[in-house]
Scaffold this motif. Structure first.
Motif, PDB file in Angstrom:
ATOM      1  N   THR A  21       0.849  -1.188   0.000  1.00 42.99           N
ATOM      2  CA  THR A  21       0.000   0.000   0.000  1.00 42.99           C
ATOM      3  C   THR A  21       0.884   1.236   0.000  1.00 42.99           C
ATOM      4  OG1 THR A  21      -0.149  -0.094   2.418  1.00 42.99           O
ATOM      5  CG2 THR A  21      -1.923  -1.117   1.168  1.00 42.99           C
ATOM      6  N   TYR A  22       0.391   2.268  -0.626  1.00 42.05           N
ATOM      7  CA  TYR A  22       1.153   3.497  -0.783  1.00 42.05           C
ATOM      8  C   TYR A  22       1.446   4.143   0.572  1.00 42.05           C
ATOM      9  CZ  TYR A  22       2.299   8.289  -2.021  1.00 42.05           C
ATOM     10  OH  TYR A  22       2.918   9.508  -2.137  1.00 42.05           O
ATOM     11  N   ASP A  23       2.705   4.550   0.765  1.00 40.71           N
ATOM     12  CA  ASP A  23       3.084   5.311   1.961  1.00 40.71           C
ATOM     13  C   ASP A  23       4.142   6.358   1.647  1.00 40.71           C
ATOM     14  OD1 ASP A  23       5.306   3.750   1.534  1.00 40.71           O
ATOM     15  OD2 ASP A  23       5.202   2.666   3.428  1.00 40.71           O
ATOM     16  N   GLY A  24       4.356   6.626   0.359  1.00 38.72           N
ATOM     17  CA  GLY A  24       5.359   7.603  -0.040  1.00 38.72           C
ATOM     18  C   GLY A  24       6.747   7.034  -0.219  1.00 38.72           C
ATOM     19  N   ALA A  25       6.939   5.756   0.122  1.00 41.15           N
ATOM     20  CA  ALA A  25       8.244   5.108  -0.018  1.00 41.15           C
ATOM     21  C   ALA A  25       8.210   4.124  -1.185  1.00 41.15           C
ATOM     22  CB  ALA A  25       8.611   4.384   1.269  1.00 41.15           C
ATOM     23  N   ALA A  26       9.394   3.761  -1.669  1.00 33.72           N
ATOM     24  CA  ALA A  26       9.496   2.764  -2.739  1.00 33.72           C
ATOM     25  C   ALA A  26       9.157   1.384  -2.192  1.00 33.72           C
ATOM     26  CB  ALA A  26      10.891   2.767  -3.326  1.00 33.72           C
ATOM     27  N   HIS A  27       8.489   0.588  -3.008  1.00 30.34           N
ATOM     28  CA  HIS A  27       8.115  -0.771  -2.620  1.00 30.34           C
ATOM     29  C   HIS A  27       8.608  -1.740  -3.691  1.00 30.34           C
ATOM     30  CE1 HIS A  27       5.529   0.025   0.888  1.00 30.34           C
ATOM     31  NE2 HIS A  27       5.308   1.188   0.277  1.00 30.34           N
ATOM     32  N   GLY A  28       9.546  -2.609  -3.316  1.00 34.33           N
ATOM     33  CA  GLY A  28      10.075  -3.588  -4.244  1.00 34.33           C
ATOM     34  C   GLY A  28       9.591  -4.982  -3.922  1.00 34.33           C
ATOM     35  N   ALA A  29       9.689  -5.861  -4.912  1.00 32.83           N
ATOM     36  CA  ALA A  29       9.357  -7.272  -4.712  1.00 32.83           C
ATOM     37  C   ALA A  29      10.497  -7.957  -3.973  1.00 32.83           C
ATOM     38  CB  ALA A  29       9.103  -7.941  -6.053  1.00 32.83           C
ATOM     39  N   ALA A  30      10.248  -9.167  -3.530  1.00 34.31           N
ATOM     40  CA  ALA A  30      11.259 -10.034  -2.939  1.00 34.31           C
ATOM     41  C   ALA A  30      11.173 -11.384  -3.640  1.00 34.31           C
ATOM     42  CB  ALA A  30      11.050 -10.176  -1.440  1.00 34.31           C
ATOM     43  N   ALA A  31      12.114 -12.262  -3.355  1.00 37.01           N
ATOM     44  CA  ALA A  31      12.115 -13.569  -4.011  1.00 37.01           C
ATOM     45  C   ALA A  31      12.814 -14.594  -3.133  1.00 37.01           C
ATOM     46  CB  ALA A  31      12.799 -13.494  -5.374  1.00 37.01           C
TER      47      ALA A  31
END
Length: 324
Positions: free
Chosen positions: A180-190
């Motif tokens: 969810t949006y919070d102003g920070a970057a959000h990346g995937a993991a694996a």
């Protein structure tokens, strides 16, 4: 029937090759697109990664396995690494030939070329054993195979430099695909099999993790000298939570519309207000259900209350109080 292929049974009995029990291959390894050349003085280059048909090594949990597919000889054409029945190969007849791999990386068995005949991956000559083997750490091939009509085929050389090498195929499972949006970057993991391999991510082709609300095509690709593998998916960033507090919900009739107000967390977000489902603020005294919904590209939320418009106070003057 091809006499050369029929003669395989006698050849195998003479060299006492063992018959293998079937096993379930758990990982498919492919050949390097750069380090893909073996050399024969009599038949030239043998290419183990070809755009038209690939070779692969199917590996079991104990690191044993077998080869499948085709290599390409520039002067002899296709080289079949195993019969269509699949491995591990018994190597007792023309319909079950193929190249097997021991857990320590040693190769044995036969490949077949319609032009050059049988290619043997473990051979004894003048009391010495010549064999092709795979370094199970680096994936690099080394040693010599013997062709009944083309002689020795060398898999690794220092000068001039050439060799055949495989990539071990890793499994990649993408995680953390919903935020969810919070102003920070959000990346995937694996997660990877084997564990803890480095994975490089791209989002709609960019290496920068996204910030804004939306859906992004994500690819995670293994970056490792021994393994290759990738997975794709969709990373979704939903709107962040916002809060709405209604204000000005107690008013007095003025003859004009009486709109409610709203404050938000985060502050300053636009809010759409409705009154009993209507967008226009009411004028007349009464009670109205007010719903305030955040209208923003990055946040969502709503608040509900009741707007009460009271009657305006009126002054009454009594007259005609003196009469006869």
């Amino acid at each position: 029937m091809n006499p050369a292929r029929t003669a395989l049974t006698a050849i195998i009995l003479a060299v006492c090759l063992a018959v293998r029990a079937p096993a379930q291959a758990v990982m498919t390894n492919l050949f390097d697109a750069t380090n893909k050349f073996a050399w024969s003085e009599n038949s030239g280059w043998h290419i183990w990664n070809n755009a038209n048909a690939g070779a692969s090594i199917l590996v079991n949990a104990d690191n044993s396995g077998y080869l499948a597919g085709y290599a390409w000889g520039e002067n002899i054409g296709w080289i079949s690494l195993g019969a269509a029945s699949g491995g591990p190969y018994a190597n007792t007849a023309e319909n079950n030939y193929g190249v097997n791999m021991e857990p320590d990386g040693r190769l044995s068995g036969f490949a077949w070329s319609e032009s050059a005949g049988w290619l043997k991956f473990s051979n004894t000559c003048a009391g010495a054993t010549y064999q092709v083997s795979v370094n199970t750490n680096s994936g690099s091939f080394d040693g010599y195979a013997w062709g009944e009509n083309i002689g020795w085929v060398h898999f690794k050389n220092a000068s001039p430099a050439y060799n055949v090498s495989m990539y071990r195929q890793a499994r990649v499972v993408l995680t953390n695909l919903s935020s969810t949006y919070d102003g920070a970057a959000h990346g995937a993991a694996a997660s990877t099999v084997p564990e803890d391999l480095a994975v490089r991510f791209t989002y709609n082709g960019s290496t920068s993790a996204p910030v804004n609300v939306g859906s992004y095509a994500v690819t995670g690709r293994v970056e490792d000298i021994l393994y290759q593998g990738a997975a794709s998916g969709i990373l979704t960033i939903g709107k962040g939570p916002g809060a709405v507090t209604l204000t000005g919900t107690n008013q007095t009739y003025t003859g004009f519309p009486c709109p409610a107000g709203a404050t938000t967390v985060p502050a300053g977000l636009a809010v759409n207000l409705t009154y009993d489902g209507m967008s226009g603020a009411p004028t007349n005294p009464g009670s109205y259900t007010v719903v305030g919904v955040i209208n923003d590209a990055s946040y969502q939320g709503a608040g509900t209350g009741t707007l009460v418009i009271g009657k305006m106070a009126a002054m009454v003057t009594i007259s005609n109080l003196n009469q006869t």
